[in-house]
Design a protein around this motif. Structure first.
Motif, short mmCIF file in Angstrom:
data_model
loop_
_atom_site.label_atom_id
_atom_site.label_comp_id
_atom_site.label_asym_id
_atom_site.label_seq_id
_atom_site.Cartn_x
_atom_site.Cartn_y
_atom_site.Cartn_z
N LEU A 270 16.54 60.12 50.80
CA LEU A 270 16.78 58.89 50.05
C LEU A 270 17.73 57.96 50.81
O LEU A 270 18.49 57.21 50.21
N ARG A 271 17.67 57.99 52.10
CA ARG A 271 18.56 57.16 52.90
C ARG A 271 18.23 55.67 52.74
O ARG A 271 17.09 55.30 52.50
N ASN A 272 19.28 54.86 52.87
CA ASN A 272 19.13 53.40 52.85
C ASN A 272 18.48 52.89 51.57
O ASN A 272 17.50 52.13 51.60
N ASN A 273 19.01 53.33 50.43
CA ASN A 273 18.61 52.82 49.13
C ASN A 273 19.83 52.16 48.47
O ASN A 273 20.78 51.78 49.16
N ASN A 274 19.79 52.02 47.15
CA ASN A 274 20.89 51.37 46.42
C ASN A 274 21.61 52.33 45.49
O ASN A 274 22.12 51.94 44.45
N LEU A 296 21.40 61.15 52.05
CA LEU A 296 21.82 59.99 51.25
C LEU A 296 22.55 58.94 52.08
O LEU A 296 23.13 58.00 51.52
N ALA A 297 22.54 59.05 53.39
CA ALA A 297 23.25 58.08 54.22
C ALA A 297 22.67 56.68 54.00
O ALA A 297 21.48 56.51 53.76
N GLN A 324 28.62 63.84 56.84
CA GLN A 324 29.41 63.10 57.82
C GLN A 324 28.98 61.65 57.94
O GLN A 324 29.70 60.83 58.51
N HIS A 325 27.80 61.31 57.40
CA HIS A 325 27.30 59.94 57.52
C HIS A 325 27.37 59.17 56.20
O HIS A 325 26.95 58.01 56.15
N LEU A 326 27.89 59.79 55.14
CA LEU A 326 27.95 59.13 53.84
C LEU A 326 29.12 58.16 53.80
O LEU A 326 30.21 58.46 54.28
N SER A 335 33.91 61.32 54.11
CA SER A 335 34.60 62.48 54.68
C SER A 335 36.09 62.21 54.91
O SER A 335 36.85 63.14 55.14
N THR A 336 36.51 60.95 54.87
CA THR A 336 37.92 60.61 55.07
C THR A 336 38.69 60.49 53.76
O THR A 336 39.88 60.19 53.77
#
Length: 402
Positions: A270-274, A296-297, A324-326, A335-336
């Motif tokens: 589901l990457r690049n959705n809203n 989900l990125a 790591q890409h969320l 992640s931060t």
């Protein structure tokens, strides 16, 4: 064809290179000096590799009890391997016709350069794919050259999926061309240019797919449905029976519902959705299948206390998600952020605002009281001055009597 005895290498203690054509070799028991072996048009039975560094086999019949790859796995010093037309004895199939994930791993550990004239398939499965992806796209230090074609069908599908997600997983000296493609794609096509979905059969039954999506299935027993619904302006994930893989990136999907999370679903892209938030009752369902991979990125996640159930699930199941890409809606990497402290921070902010409000009210009250006291003091001061003036005129007693 010349025959060698079983101890043919023992007296050749200074031998470093061996070239043989049309010979029958017993199991190799190589001395320490043998580094390079080239055999053509012969029969070989494997054996001990010793310190062999370069091995070239062409048009060789393999009659060892172990498979070609299992024998080569013991060649700890091997750096260059060339296999052209290796056949199993008494069979028409190739003895090295299929590359397995384990084969490429040990080749990578040895930084091996592999040259093949033909390989039928490169066989990975879903667990291999996940191992590579979750390992931050593990790069195998193996250089592969295939001067031929590969069967680009369901057998090679997971290897192609791995290359699609991690293009540098292996280094290609020569990329093999594709045969047995189900989809109509422009030819010539090679393994790195063909989409993995094209290696599966199109699903023609409309009731098994969804409007606007392309669905596929493989010939593998028990295979489910792979659906490509990317960039179709969808606002919610489609409901497809027996769904195993769903590619729905680049749409306008804003949340996920329980009804779309089948137990058969093993990968949800589901990457690049809203998507900014997912209801708490859906979060646990999202990762209820241990093997499920969720991507989900590229979604603007809400990183606040209200969305903590989802953020906790993502943190707890970070091995099943592209954690790591969320990113949050403000662009910060998830992640931060200390997810466990989100609600505590919110309470502290709320308490701080209450304290600030009380302090402001106290300050206003203090100002009002100060003004009133100053006014009262001013009035009292005027009366006192008037009394003093009258006393000086000896009118105080008169005034006091009155």
């Amino acid at each position: 064809m010349a025959n060698f005895s079983g101890d043919w290498l023992e007296p050749l203690t200074e031998l470093t290179h061996f070239y043989g054509a049309h010979v029958r070799l017993p199991p190799l028991c190589s001395p320490n000096q043998l580094r390079n072996v080239t055999v053509w048009g012969s029969t070989i039975s494997g054996g001990y590799c010793g310190r062999l560094q370069n091995l070239s086999l062409s048009d060789v019949t393999w009659e060892g009890a172990a498979s070609t790859w299992s024998w080569l796995a013991s060649c700890t010093h091997l750096r260059y391997l060339k296999l052209d037309n290796i056949f199993k004895k008494r069979t028409a199939s190739s003895g090295a016709d299929t590359l397995e994930y384990s084969d490429l791993k040990w080749m990578g550990e040895r930084r091996l350069q592999l040259t093949l004239s033909k390989v039928q398939s490169i066989s990975y499965n879903m667990s291999h794919y996940w191992e590579v992806v979750r390992g931050n796209c593990t790069e195998l230090a193996v250089n592969i050259s295939v001067r031929g074609s590969v069967r680009c069908d369901w057998r090679t599908y997971w290897f192609a999926r791995t290359l699609q997600a991690c293009p540098r997983h292996v280094v290609w000296g020569a990329v093999p061309s594709c045969t047995q493609l189900y989809a109509r794609v422009p030819l010539p096509a090679n393994l790195t240019s063909v989409r993995p979905e094209h290696m599966l059969r199109p699903l023609k039954e409309e009731h098994m797919c969804a409007d606007g999506c392309n669905c596929y299935w493989s010939e593998e027993e028990g295979s489910g449905v792979v659906a490509d619904c990317s960039r179709r302006a969808l606002t919610r994930p489609p409901a497809i029976p027996r769904l195993v893989l769903l590619h729905a990136g680049g749409n306008y999907i804003h949340t996920v519902h329980r009804d779309y999370l089948n137990d058969t679903l093993l990968e949800l892209d589901l990457r690049n959705n809203n998507i900014s938030a997912i209801p708490a009752e859906v979060c646990a369902r999202l990762f209820s299948v241990p093997e499920r991979l969720v991507m989900l990125a590229g979604n603007p996640l809400q990183c606040n206390c209200d969305n903590q159930p989802l953020l906790r699930e993502l943190l707890h199941h970070r091995d099943q998600v592209d954690y790591q890409h969320l990113k949050c809606g403000d662009g910060k990497l998830l992640s931060t952020i200390d997810v466990q402290m989100l609600c505590l921070i919110g309470k502290e902010i709320h308490n701080t605002k209450e304290t600030q409000l009380l302090n402001m009210i106290r300050k206003e009250i203090y100002i009002v009281l100060s003004v009133l006291l100053l006014a009262a003091g001013y009035v009292y001061s005027d009366k006192l001055k008037e009394l003093i003036r009258l006393c000086r005129r000896k009118l105080c007693q008169c005034c006091m009597r009155e």
